[in-house]
Design an enzyme around this catalytic site. Structure first.
Site, PDB file in Angstrom:
ATOM      1  NE  ARG A  64      -4.145   1.640   0.379  1.00  0.00           N
ATOM      2  CZ  ARG A  64      -5.444   1.456   0.256  1.00  0.00           C
ATOM      3  NH1 ARG A  64      -5.931   0.243   0.158  1.00  0.00           N
ATOM      4  NH2 ARG A  64      -6.262   2.479   0.200  1.00  0.00           N
ATOM      5  CG  ASN A 106     -13.364  12.591  -0.473  1.00  0.00           C
ATOM      6  OD1 ASN A 106     -14.077  12.466  -1.463  1.00  0.00           O
ATOM      7  ND2 ASN A 106     -12.999  11.575   0.286  1.00  0.00           N
ATOM      8  CB  THR A 107     -17.863  14.876  -2.565  1.00  0.00           C
ATOM      9  OG1 THR A 107     -17.660  13.701  -3.365  1.00  0.00           O
ATOM     10  CG2 THR A 107     -17.403  16.109  -3.303  1.00  0.00           C
ATOM     11  CG  HIS A 108     -19.117  10.852   2.959  1.00  0.00           C
ATOM     12  ND1 HIS A 108     -18.884   9.580   2.496  1.00  0.00           N
ATOM     13  CD2 HIS A 108     -19.915  10.710   4.044  1.00  0.00           C
ATOM     14  CE1 HIS A 108     -19.513   8.712   3.257  1.00  0.00           C
ATOM     15  NE2 HIS A 108     -20.138   9.364   4.208  1.00  0.00           N
ATOM     16  CG  ASP A 140      -8.756  14.064   8.536  1.00  0.00           C
ATOM     17  OD1 ASP A 140      -9.291  14.592   9.514  1.00  0.00           O
ATOM     18  OD2 ASP A 140      -9.171  12.992   8.023  1.00  0.00           O
ATOM     19  N   GLY A 142      -8.124  10.319   8.291  1.00  0.00           N
ATOM     20  CA  GLY A 142      -9.237   9.452   8.669  1.00  0.00           C
ATOM     21  C   GLY A 142     -10.162   9.133   7.502  1.00  0.00           C
ATOM     22  CG  ASP A 144     -15.826   9.561   4.375  1.00  0.00           C
ATOM     23  OD1 ASP A 144     -16.411   8.465   4.358  1.00  0.00           O
ATOM     24  OD2 ASP A 144     -15.206  10.031   3.395  1.00  0.00           O
TER      25      ASP A 144
HETATM   26  C1  GRF Z   1     -20.378  10.171  -5.128  1.00  0.00           C
HETATM   27  O1  GRF Z   1     -21.612  10.237  -4.418  1.00  0.00           O
HETATM   28  C2  GRF Z   1     -19.246  10.261  -4.146  1.00  0.00           C
HETATM   29  O2  GRF Z   1     -19.455  11.153  -3.068  1.00  0.00           O
HETATM   30  C3  GRF Z   1     -19.246   8.846  -3.619  1.00  0.00           C
HETATM   31  O3  GRF Z   1     -19.452   8.036  -4.756  1.00  0.00           O
HETATM   32  C4  GRF Z   1     -20.152   8.804  -5.723  1.00  0.00           C
HETATM   33  C5  GRF Z   1     -19.274   8.892  -6.936  1.00  0.00           C
HETATM   34  O4  GRF Z   1     -20.089   9.208  -8.004  1.00  0.00           O
HETATM   35  N1  GRF Z   1     -17.983   8.551  -2.972  1.00  0.00           N
HETATM   36  P1  GRF Z   1     -19.396   9.601  -9.426  1.00  0.00           P
HETATM   37  O5  GRF Z   1     -18.277   8.589  -9.675  1.00  0.00           O
HETATM   38  O6  GRF Z   1     -18.869  10.998  -9.264  1.00  0.00           O
HETATM   39  O7  GRF Z   1     -20.530   9.492 -10.408  1.00  0.00           O
END
Ligand code: GRF
Length: 200
Positions: A64, A106-108, A140, A142, A144
């Protein structure tokens, strides 16, 4: 400012950034798209937009840590100002955070700190919350757990399935991502404790 976007899947969040960045007024350019796997729509979207791509697969590396170092080098080669993880399904490691910590977003698809990890929409549906949503945060070490930049609320409907809920969340997520990435890329930001301070 130069954006490098990392994806692992369909890349609808990436597509929203590509579309926004096509307008010179957006103030940021997607200079490269990276992935942890091949044969995903996210890479096809980048290729259609004429954006260079790269792939670093964990299984191509002895461990990794060397994958983390290879990914970091591949991103660094494009000299990003900002890195965006848009549906990237791997935890970045210490080498990556040393190089890009504090400037990786990052988006969650849940309202942090609720429902971290790989199944945010499913966990929210299972729990029976009435509202969920999506979170944009500064990555960071962790899962999310990073400092939150912005959140958008999405109501859960009676007849929601995981798919219908996640699609509705992703619609909100794309809007939030485009708006906030443009803002932070143009104005600059820094992390101060658990707050993000925008503006140089
Ligand atoms: C998004 O909702 C993201 O937050 C999550 O997986 C989805 C990815 O969607 N981790 P895409 O690949 O951008 O269509």
């Amino acid at each position: 400012p130069r954006l490098v976007v990392l994806v692992s899947g369909s890349g609808t969040n990436l597509q929203a950034l590509l579309d926004a960045a096509a307008d010179p007024a957006y103030g940021a350019d997607v200079v490269a798209v990276g992935a942890d796997r091949t044969d995903i729509a996210g890479l096809e979207r980048a290729e259609r937009a004429g954006v260079p791509t790269f792939v670093e697969r964990v299984k191509d590396h002895p461990d990794r840590g060397s994958w983390d170092e290879a990914l970091t080098a591949a991103v660094a080669a494009h000299e990003p100002d900002l890195v965006v993880l848009a549906g990237f399904m791997k935890l970045v490691g210490p080498a990556f955070l040393a190089a890009f910590g504090g400037r990786t977003l990052n988006t969650h698809p849940a309202l942090s700190p609720s429902f971290p990890g790989m199944h945010g929409p499913a966990d929210a549906l299972e729990y029976g919350v009435k509202v969920t949503g999506c979170t944009l945060f500064v990555v960071d070490e962790g899962v999310d757990t990073g400092v939150i930049v912005e959140q958008t609320v999405v109501r859960v409907e009676e007849d929601d399935t995981v798919e219908s809920l996640h699609e509705r969340i992703k619609t909100a997520e794309r809007g939030m991502l485009v708006e906030q990435v443009g803002r932070l890329a143009r104005e600059g930001f820094r992390v101060d404790g658990r707050r993000v301070v925008v503006g140089a």
